[in-house]
Scaffold this active site. Structure first.
Site, PDB file in Angstrom:
ATOM      1  N   THR A 196     -19.112 -18.430  20.534  1.00 48.40           N
ATOM      2  CA  THR A 196     -20.540 -18.127  20.528  1.00 48.40           C
ATOM      3  C   THR A 196     -20.949 -17.401  19.255  1.00 48.40           C
ATOM      4  O   THR A 196     -21.989 -17.651  18.692  1.00 48.40           O
ATOM      5  CB  THR A 196     -20.909 -17.200  21.714  1.00 48.40           C
ATOM      6  OG1 THR A 196     -19.829 -17.177  22.620  1.00 48.40           O
ATOM      7  CG2 THR A 196     -22.172 -17.617  22.365  1.00 48.40           C
ATOM      8  N   ARG A 217     -12.968 -15.928  16.964  1.00 48.39           N
ATOM      9  CA  ARG A 217     -12.340 -14.774  17.618  1.00 48.39           C
ATOM     10  C   ARG A 217     -10.987 -15.193  18.170  1.00 48.39           C
ATOM     11  O   ARG A 217     -10.911 -16.106  18.990  1.00 48.39           O
ATOM     12  CB  ARG A 217     -13.245 -14.296  18.748  1.00 48.39           C
ATOM     13  CG  ARG A 217     -13.040 -12.862  19.106  1.00 48.39           C
ATOM     14  CD  ARG A 217     -14.019 -12.436  20.156  1.00 48.39           C
ATOM     15  NE  ARG A 217     -15.386 -12.253  19.665  1.00 48.39           N
ATOM     16  CZ  ARG A 217     -16.368 -11.773  20.405  1.00 48.39           C
ATOM     17  NH1 ARG A 217     -16.147 -11.435  21.648  1.00 48.39           N
ATOM     18  NH2 ARG A 217     -17.581 -11.630  19.906  1.00 48.39           N
ATOM     19  N   SER A 251     -15.932  -7.711  18.759  1.00 43.88           N
ATOM     20  CA  SER A 251     -16.873  -7.018  19.640  1.00 43.88           C
ATOM     21  C   SER A 251     -16.190  -6.044  20.605  1.00 43.88           C
ATOM     22  O   SER A 251     -15.512  -5.131  20.189  1.00 43.88           O
ATOM     23  CB  SER A 251     -17.722  -8.050  20.389  1.00 43.88           C
ATOM     24  OG  SER A 251     -18.749  -7.414  21.083  1.00 43.88           O
ATOM     25  N   HIS A 252     -16.311  -6.318  21.893  1.00 45.61           N
ATOM     26  CA  HIS A 252     -15.820  -5.399  22.918  1.00 45.61           C
ATOM     27  C   HIS A 252     -14.377  -5.698  23.304  1.00 45.61           C
ATOM     28  O   HIS A 252     -13.831  -5.048  24.185  1.00 45.61           O
ATOM     29  CB  HIS A 252     -16.714  -5.538  24.143  1.00 45.61           C
ATOM     30  CG  HIS A 252     -16.904  -6.975  24.525  1.00 45.61           C
ATOM     31  ND1 HIS A 252     -17.720  -7.819  23.800  1.00 45.61           N
ATOM     32  CD2 HIS A 252     -16.358  -7.721  25.498  1.00 45.61           C
ATOM     33  CE1 HIS A 252     -17.667  -9.026  24.323  1.00 45.61           C
ATOM     34  NE2 HIS A 252     -16.847  -9.004  25.364  1.00 45.61           N
ATOM     35  N   LYS A 306     -17.332 -13.212  11.619  1.00 47.88           N
ATOM     36  CA  LYS A 306     -18.498 -14.093  11.701  1.00 47.88           C
ATOM     37  C   LYS A 306     -19.389 -13.914  10.482  1.00 47.88           C
ATOM     38  O   LYS A 306     -19.349 -12.882   9.801  1.00 47.88           O
ATOM     39  CB  LYS A 306     -19.285 -13.877  12.993  1.00 47.88           C
ATOM     40  CG  LYS A 306     -20.074 -12.615  13.082  1.00 47.88           C
ATOM     41  CD  LYS A 306     -20.939 -12.660  14.345  1.00 47.88           C
ATOM     42  CE  LYS A 306     -21.797 -11.425  14.460  1.00 47.88           C
ATOM     43  NZ  LYS A 306     -22.764 -11.521  15.542  1.00 47.88           N
ATOM     44  N   ASP A 345     -20.162  -0.372  22.197  1.00 49.96           N
ATOM     45  CA  ASP A 345     -18.906  -1.125  22.204  1.00 49.96           C
ATOM     46  C   ASP A 345     -18.210  -1.125  20.845  1.00 49.96           C
ATOM     47  O   ASP A 345     -18.610  -0.406  19.923  1.00 49.96           O
ATOM     48  CB  ASP A 345     -19.163  -2.565  22.686  1.00 49.96           C
ATOM     49  CG  ASP A 345     -19.883  -3.391  21.638  1.00 49.96           C
ATOM     50  OD1 ASP A 345     -20.659  -2.805  20.863  1.00 49.96           O
ATOM     51  OD2 ASP A 345     -19.657  -4.614  21.573  1.00 49.96           O
ATOM     52  N   ARG A 390     -23.592  -3.273  21.683  1.00 47.88           N
ATOM     53  CA  ARG A 390     -23.893  -3.156  23.115  1.00 47.88           C
ATOM     54  C   ARG A 390     -24.239  -1.718  23.484  1.00 47.88           C
ATOM     55  O   ARG A 390     -23.899  -0.789  22.758  1.00 47.88           O
ATOM     56  CB  ARG A 390     -22.688  -3.585  23.957  1.00 47.88           C
ATOM     57  CG  ARG A 390     -22.363  -5.039  23.812  1.00 47.88           C
ATOM     58  CD  ARG A 390     -21.259  -5.461  24.767  1.00 47.88           C
ATOM     59  NE  ARG A 390     -21.117  -6.910  24.733  1.00 47.88           N
ATOM     60  CZ  ARG A 390     -20.496  -7.628  25.643  1.00 47.88           C
ATOM     61  NH1 ARG A 390     -19.942  -7.031  26.680  1.00 47.88           N
ATOM     62  NH2 ARG A 390     -20.410  -8.937  25.539  1.00 47.88           N
ATOM     63  N   LYS A 442     -28.205  -7.604  18.538  1.00 47.37           N
ATOM     64  CA  LYS A 442     -28.463  -6.552  19.510  1.00 47.37           C
ATOM     65  C   LYS A 442     -27.985  -5.243  18.906  1.00 47.37           C
ATOM     66  O   LYS A 442     -27.179  -5.245  17.980  1.00 47.37           O
ATOM     67  CB  LYS A 442     -27.816  -6.838  20.846  1.00 47.37           C
ATOM     68  CG  LYS A 442     -26.343  -7.132  20.809  1.00 47.37           C
ATOM     69  CD  LYS A 442     -25.884  -7.567  22.187  1.00 47.37           C
ATOM     70  CE  LYS A 442     -24.448  -8.020  22.172  1.00 47.37           C
ATOM     71  NZ  LYS A 442     -24.311  -9.471  22.331  1.00 47.37           N
TER      72      LYS A 442
HETATM   73  C1  G1P Z   1     -20.695 -12.478  26.240  1.00 44.80           C
HETATM   74  C2  G1P Z   1     -21.983 -12.137  26.941  1.00 44.80           C
HETATM   75  C3  G1P Z   1     -23.166 -12.605  26.117  1.00 44.80           C
HETATM   76  C4  G1P Z   1     -23.073 -12.011  24.721  1.00 44.80           C
HETATM   77  C5  G1P Z   1     -21.718 -12.328  24.104  1.00 44.80           C
HETATM   78  C6  G1P Z   1     -21.521 -11.625  22.766  1.00 44.80           C
HETATM   79  O1  G1P Z   1     -20.601 -13.864  26.096  1.00 44.80           O
HETATM   80  O2  G1P Z   1     -22.046 -12.702  28.228  1.00 44.80           O
HETATM   81  O3  G1P Z   1     -24.347 -12.225  26.755  1.00 44.80           O
HETATM   82  O4  G1P Z   1     -24.084 -12.520  23.905  1.00 44.80           O
HETATM   83  O5  G1P Z   1     -20.677 -11.888  24.968  1.00 44.80           O
HETATM   84  O6  G1P Z   1     -21.561 -10.245  22.897  1.00 44.80           O
HETATM   85  P1  G1P Z   1     -19.760 -14.768  27.099  1.00 44.80           P
HETATM   86  O7  G1P Z   1     -18.352 -14.237  27.081  1.00 44.80           O
HETATM   87  O8  G1P Z   1     -20.360 -14.605  28.452  1.00 44.80           O
HETATM   88  O9  G1P Z   1     -19.907 -16.154  26.547  1.00 44.80           O
HETATM   89 ZN    ZN Z   2     -20.275  -6.180  20.399  1.00 51.90          ZN
END
Ligand code: G1P
Ligand code: ZN
Length: 543
Positions: free
Chosen positions: A18, A22, A113-114, A126, A277, A282, A376
């Site tokens: 997305t 990663r 990210s997290h 990215k 995060d 986040r 975000k």
């Molecule tokens: C998850 C969250 C989504 C967020 C993304 C990146 O993606 O659900 O809202 O934009 O992390 O932080 P997912 O693992 O659900 O595809």
């Molecule tokens: Zn993040």
């Protein structure tokens, strides 16, 4: 200057998820792996020769090594200047803000990210484009295509440079400007929020705790909350960014931010708790013994934005990702503004923000933001709430319950089933797709499915279509069940099930969420055959 053209082989599993690529650190450490991706980005990002880029990461393991490789490759690819955070550190929203402020051709963010960090954990990269937001799908698809056939990359043969001190130096013909990661970001925040008002509140004894989870927001929160707003020297906990996040999982939710949650229990001396995060985009918002769901947080922000300096002229519109609760829809309706429903992932908000169709947007996954950047923004959300508390002079729980009384309450929860065998997860989703016709109109106890579909989104700005974005079961009383597979997991598949019920009547509110949703949860499990297909009796995470 010695530019090497190194012959390389393609890796066929580099498909970006997305938000970029990663993978496990060990995957990135394979010979030429990172280099292939970076060269592919430089190839696809046209006209970046002679331009400026922003570069930084969340400080996780491999951040340091990756920064040096990328700098050497940027120099060899004709980039004229790179703004890099001191010690290679920059939060995701800060990169977005820097791209916009300095009008650069884009930026590279190093983060997963997290996800946890460390030699056996995750790393990511990215590219963000000129508007400060994540590269759109056609771009990441083109990067993938190019990486399939890549045969060489450009890199300069030089030693690592010292990123500890601020200032400018050169790699080949390229200027490297080592900047303070916080200054520009803090400046932007001071224009959006009433720092004086918040400072007065802290000076009169208001107490909060911010959990940086040993990730990137530590230095940002210390500078803004402690130094500029006078929140007190111990306000930020787990403030030092560590390569393995102290062994923790830098995801600000009730499970992973348990230290903060316990600090905000009954009789706490603190009125407000917040966390962010790994890469700082986040946020989690807590009152005394009170959890604000991210969906409610977005709705409350929308309803009150006009009270804060950066949003005093009101909102042009709002947007939420499809699985996010419809709480903000009700606010938009009252305000007479448009509310857009987008697929999961921040990139879908970019066009709406650029086109001024929306001012605020958010996701249920602890993310919210506004038109100030194109990501975000965790600390932004914390400052928004602080400013709101300072203006309203109410506790978090009062603000939220007042909101429910006015707009109704959307009971909401998400169940995650992690590391499921990918084939089993795909089959489960396919079964749902195949069952849609049959589910239409079907009743389960008190609930009837009025409509169901496989969510598809047509971008109102560029008319691009994103289909297959999750299964929606829409019930006649406004309740919803949504199923989708995560696009960010690094192990097997993660099934996410989102369950929501709307209660307009204030006298029926304040119930226990899991209890209120129990019947719908049963329906969700039955319809998707979760137990029989996955063997899982309970979700791994409930938020
Ligand atoms: C998850 C969250 C989504 C967020 C993304 C990146 O993606 O659900 O809202 O934009 O992390 O932080 P997912 O693992 O659900 O595809
Ligand atoms: Zn993040």
């Amino acid at each position: 200057m010695n530019i090497l053209k190194i012959t390389t082989q393609a890796f066929d599993d580099q498909k970006p998820g997305t938000s970029g690529l990663r993978k496990k650190v060990k995957v990135f450490q394979q010979d030429n792996y990172l280099e292939n991706f970076v060269q592919s980005v430089f190839h696809v990002a046209e006209n970046i020769q002679g331009q400026t880029l922003v570069l930084g990461g969340d400080g996780r393991y491999y951040n340091k090594q990756a920064i040096q490789i990328i700098l050497r490759m940027a120099a060899a690819n004709g980039i004229s200047k790179v703004l890099v955070g001191q010690n290679g550190l920059l939060s995701t929203p800060a990169v977005s803000a820097l791209i916009r402020k300095h009008n650069t051709a884009g930026g590279i963010i190093l983060s997963a990210s997290h996800n946890p960090g460390g030699p056996d954990a995750d790393f990511g990269i990215k590219f963000n484009i000129q508007n400060g937001g994540p590269a759109p799908t056609p771009f990441t698809d083109a990067v993938y295509e190019y990486s399939q056939n890549i045969s060489s990359y450009n890199i300069i043969d030089t030693d690592d440079i010292d990123l500890n001190s601020l200032g400018q130096l050169n790699i080949g013909d390229m200027l490297v400007d080592i900047i303070d990661p916080v200054t520009d970001y803090a400046e932007l925040m001071s224009h959006l929020f009433d720092f004086n008002n918040i400072k007065v509140m802290f000076d009169s004894g208001f107490s909060m705790r911010f959990d940086a989870m040993h990730a990137i927001t530590g230095p940002y929160a210390q500078e803004i909350l402690e130094n500029r707003l006078g929140a007190g020297p111990c306000t930020v906990i787990n403030a030092e960014p560590l390569e393995d996040f102290g062994g923790g999982h830098p995801d600000p939710n009730l499970k992973h931010a348990h230290e903060l949650v316990s600090l905000l229990r009954n009789n706490s001396q603190h009125s407000f708790g917040a966390a962010s995060d790994g890469d700082g985009d986040r946020n989690m918002i807590l009152g005394k013994n009170f959890f604000v769901t991210p969906s409610d947080s977005l709705a409350i922000m929308a309803a009150n934005a006009h009270l804060l300096p950066g949003y005093k002229n009101g909102l042009s519109g709002v947007a939420r990702s499809m699985p996010t609760s419809a709480a903000v829809d009700r606010v938009a309706e009252k305000l007479g503004i448009e509310c857009y429903e987008t697929p999961t992932g921040w990139k879908f908000f970019g066009n709406l923000l650029d086109d001024n169709k929306i001012t605020l947007c958010g996701e249920e996954s602890f993310g919210s933001g506004s038109d100030h950047v194109r990501e975000k923004d965790g600390l932004w959300a914390v400052l928004f709430w602080l400013n709101l508390i300072a203006v309203k002079k109410q506790s978090i729980s009062q603000i939220v319950t007042d909101h429910w009384a006015r707009f109704g309450q959307n009971y909401y929860c998400r169940h995650d089933y992690e590391a499921i065998d990918s084939q089993i997860a795909d089959d489960l989703m396919q079964h749902l797709v195949d069952s849609l016709d049959q589910l239409q109109g079907q009743s389960f106890g008190n609930y009837q499915i009025e409509n169901c579909d496989n969510f598809s989104y047509t971008d109102p700005v560029d008319n691009s279509v994103s289909s297959n974005q999750g299964i929606r079961l829409l019930f006649s009383d406004g309740s919803r069940i949504v199923y989708r597979l995560s696009g960010t997991g690094t192990e097997g598949a993660t099934l996410r099930v989102y369950i929501e019920k709307y209660e307009p009547d204030v006298s029926q509110q304040n119930g226990d969420t899991q209890l209120v949703l129990s019947e719908l949860i049963e329906i969700a499990n039955t319809v998707a055959q979760i137990l029989t297909r996955t063997g899982r009796t309970t979700p791994d995470v409930i938020t």
